[in-house]
Design an enzyme around this catalytic site. Structure first.
Site, PDB file in Angstrom:
ATOM      1  N   GLY A 111      45.421 -67.404 -83.840  1.00 17.33           N
ATOM      2  CA  GLY A 111      45.521 -68.833 -84.282  1.00 17.33           C
ATOM      3  C   GLY A 111      44.254 -69.366 -84.169  1.00 17.33           C
ATOM      4  N   THR A 130      44.016 -60.457 -80.106  1.00 16.26           N
ATOM      5  CA  THR A 130      42.773 -59.669 -80.880  1.00 16.26           C
ATOM      6  C   THR A 130      42.363 -58.887 -79.856  1.00 16.26           C
ATOM      7  OG1 THR A 130      42.966 -61.832 -82.291  1.00 16.26           O
ATOM      8  CG2 THR A 130      40.776 -60.712 -82.213  1.00 16.26           C
ATOM      9  N   ASP A 170      44.672 -72.544 -75.473  1.00 13.46           N
ATOM     10  CA  ASP A 170      45.671 -72.444 -74.159  1.00 13.46           C
ATOM     11  C   ASP A 170      44.759 -72.021 -72.871  1.00 13.46           C
ATOM     12  OD1 ASP A 170      47.158 -72.554 -76.147  1.00 13.46           O
ATOM     13  OD2 ASP A 170      47.916 -70.384 -76.279  1.00 13.46           O
ATOM     14  N   ARG A 197      60.157 -97.550 -71.638  1.00  8.72           N
ATOM     15  CA  ARG A 197      61.155 -96.292 -71.837  1.00  8.72           C
ATOM     16  C   ARG A 197      60.481 -95.239 -71.182  1.00  8.72           C
ATOM     17  NH1 ARG A 197      60.649 -97.072 -78.578  1.00  8.72           N
ATOM     18  NH2 ARG A 197      62.904 -97.778 -78.617  1.00  8.72           N
ATOM     19  N   GLU A 251      54.798 -76.465 -73.218  1.00  6.84           N
ATOM     20  CA  GLU A 251      55.752 -75.652 -74.127  1.00  6.84           C
ATOM     21  C   GLU A 251      56.582 -74.594 -73.388  1.00  6.84           C
ATOM     22  OE1 GLU A 251      54.186 -74.243 -77.754  1.00  6.84           O
ATOM     23  OE2 GLU A 251      52.751 -72.785 -76.731  1.00  6.84           O
ATOM     24  N   ARG A 265      62.198 -90.923 -75.241  1.00 11.18           N
ATOM     25  CA  ARG A 265      61.769 -90.502 -76.594  1.00 11.18           C
ATOM     26  C   ARG A 265      60.587 -89.295 -76.295  1.00 11.18           C
ATOM     27  NH1 ARG A 265      64.792 -93.663 -78.243  1.00 11.18           N
ATOM     28  NH2 ARG A 265      64.552 -95.219 -79.600  1.00 11.18           N
ATOM     29  N   ARG A 302      45.342 -78.052 -82.408  1.00  8.57           N
ATOM     30  CA  ARG A 302      44.577 -76.919 -82.765  1.00  8.57           C
ATOM     31  C   ARG A 302      43.433 -77.309 -83.658  1.00  8.57           C
ATOM     32  NH1 ARG A 302      47.965 -71.952 -83.079  1.00  8.57           N
ATOM     33  NH2 ARG A 302      47.523 -71.988 -85.330  1.00  8.57           N
TER      34      ARG A 302
END
Ligand code: F6P
Length: 349
Positions: free
Chosen positions: A10, A106, A128, A163, A222, A266, A275
């Site tokens: 990436g 890589t 990362d 919120r 994530e 939300r 990125r």
């Protein structure tokens, strides 16, 4: 001396700064010729490359992406035919070595190509910050800055509406971006892949804040998951060396939290925004040091090694010591302690 240069995996802010530094250092100090290989290892298999001269790398320090193009699917080791094709083009171009700028995938391929007799030097790249043996990779600082700004922005809208605002960061199985940006962006709860979270504990913090501050900001990596739960996978990419793409955990957490809270929840997935764009000054300098050091390794014939940052200084490490490994946040990391001590919840009971 003729050296190939490619960017794999990436993309990441600072790749052009490395390309510029490797090229300038090799042209100026080593009188080498540099061949820029297109689209990562794909270009090596297909014989797509062009000479890089002073003009080709002029004016690219500030720009995001990579002027060479990249691919996170190409793997010359996937078959004997593609390995031979890559080695054949390296012979055709008369390459004495190839500098590969990329992440752990890589580096794994670079090590494999070294085993097949192509001298390789690796340069670690990833937002990362999860490359084994490297204290910090370029691109990380830029990603942290982008996420921090997003956290600041959701705070004002969350505050106005009372919120719970969830922001999801990249990082795969490592939570470096979520942790550093969470701290810099004043997140109230930081959820990391390294620490499975307890949904009950997250609900309790949000409820307590509903009464006091009215709003809550959650920063989630994530790769985070609830205790006993599973990863949130966005897609499978069969022909990629890294076939799983994570994504959507913020939405999953929103659905899990909403029934337990009075305030609305939300979620925002920042995705590839992290990125893109121009590297920070820190990343420009780090990338320039990495590129220059890669040229040093080439000149010294120190192949099958990757440039690294250790103890704050440029160094190198054998590719087989990093290939296929993942640097995650150690559970005794001082930033985790700092977060806990200032009252940031890490989602633990
Ligand atoms: O490894 C870098 C990274 O940006 C991860 O943080 C993210 O999960 C992944 O790449 C996304 O990859 P793609 O570009 O294939 O969507």
């Amino acid at each position: 001396m003729r050296i190939g240069l490619l960017t794999g995996g990436g993309d990441c802010p600072g790749l052009n700064a490395v390309i510029r530094a490797v090229t300038k250092s090799l042209l100026g100090r080593c009188q080498a010729e540099v061949i820029g290989i297109a689209d990562g290892f794909q270009g090596l298999v297909e014989g797509r490359g062009r000479p890089l001269d002073w003009g080709a790398v002029s004016g690219i320090l500030f720009s995001g992406g990579t002027i060479l193009g990249t691919s996170n699917k190409a793997n010359p080791l996937a078959s004997a035919a593609s390995t031979e094709a890559a080695l054949g083009w390296a012979r055709h171009w008369g390459l004495d070595a190839v500098v590969a700028i990329g992440g752990d995938g890589t580096m794994q391929i670079a090590h494999g190509m070294s085993q097949h007799g192509l001298p390789m030097v690796g340069v670690p790249k990833t937002i990362d910050n999860d490359i084994e043996g490297c204290e910090q990779s370029f691109g990380f600082d830029t990603a942290v800055a982008t996420v921090t700004e997003a956290l600041e922005r959701v705070q004002t809208t969350g505050q106005s509406h009372g919120r719970v605002m969830i922001v999801e960061t990249m990082g795969r199985y490592a939570g470096w971006i979520a942790l550093e940006a969470g701290l810099a962006g004043a997140a109230d709860i930081i959820l990391l892949p390294e620490l499975d979270y307890d949904l009950r504990a997250v609900i309790d913090v949000c409820r307590a804040r509903e009464h006091r501050e009215r709003f809550t900001v959650i920063c989630i990596g994530e790769g985070a998951k609830p205790a006993g739960g599973s990863l949130t996978i966005e897609r499978h990419i069969a022909d990629s060396p890294d076939p799983i793409r994570l994504g959507g955990v913020a939405h999953a957490l929103r659905e899990a939290l909403q029934p337990h809270l009075k305030s609305e929840v939300r979620s925002t997935v920042l995705g590839h925004v992290q990125r893109g764009g121009s590297p920070t000054p820190f990343d420009r300098v780090l990338a320039t040091q990495f590129g220059n050091h890669a040229a040093h390794l080439v000149a010294a014939g120190r192949f099958d090694h990757m440039v690294t940052l250790q103890g704050g200084a440029m160094s190198s490490i054998a590719l087989d010591a990093v290939a296929g490994r993942n640097r995650r946040i150690p559970l005794d990391h001082p930033l985790l302690t700092t977060a806990r001590e200032i009252g940031v919840s890490l989602g633990q009971a």
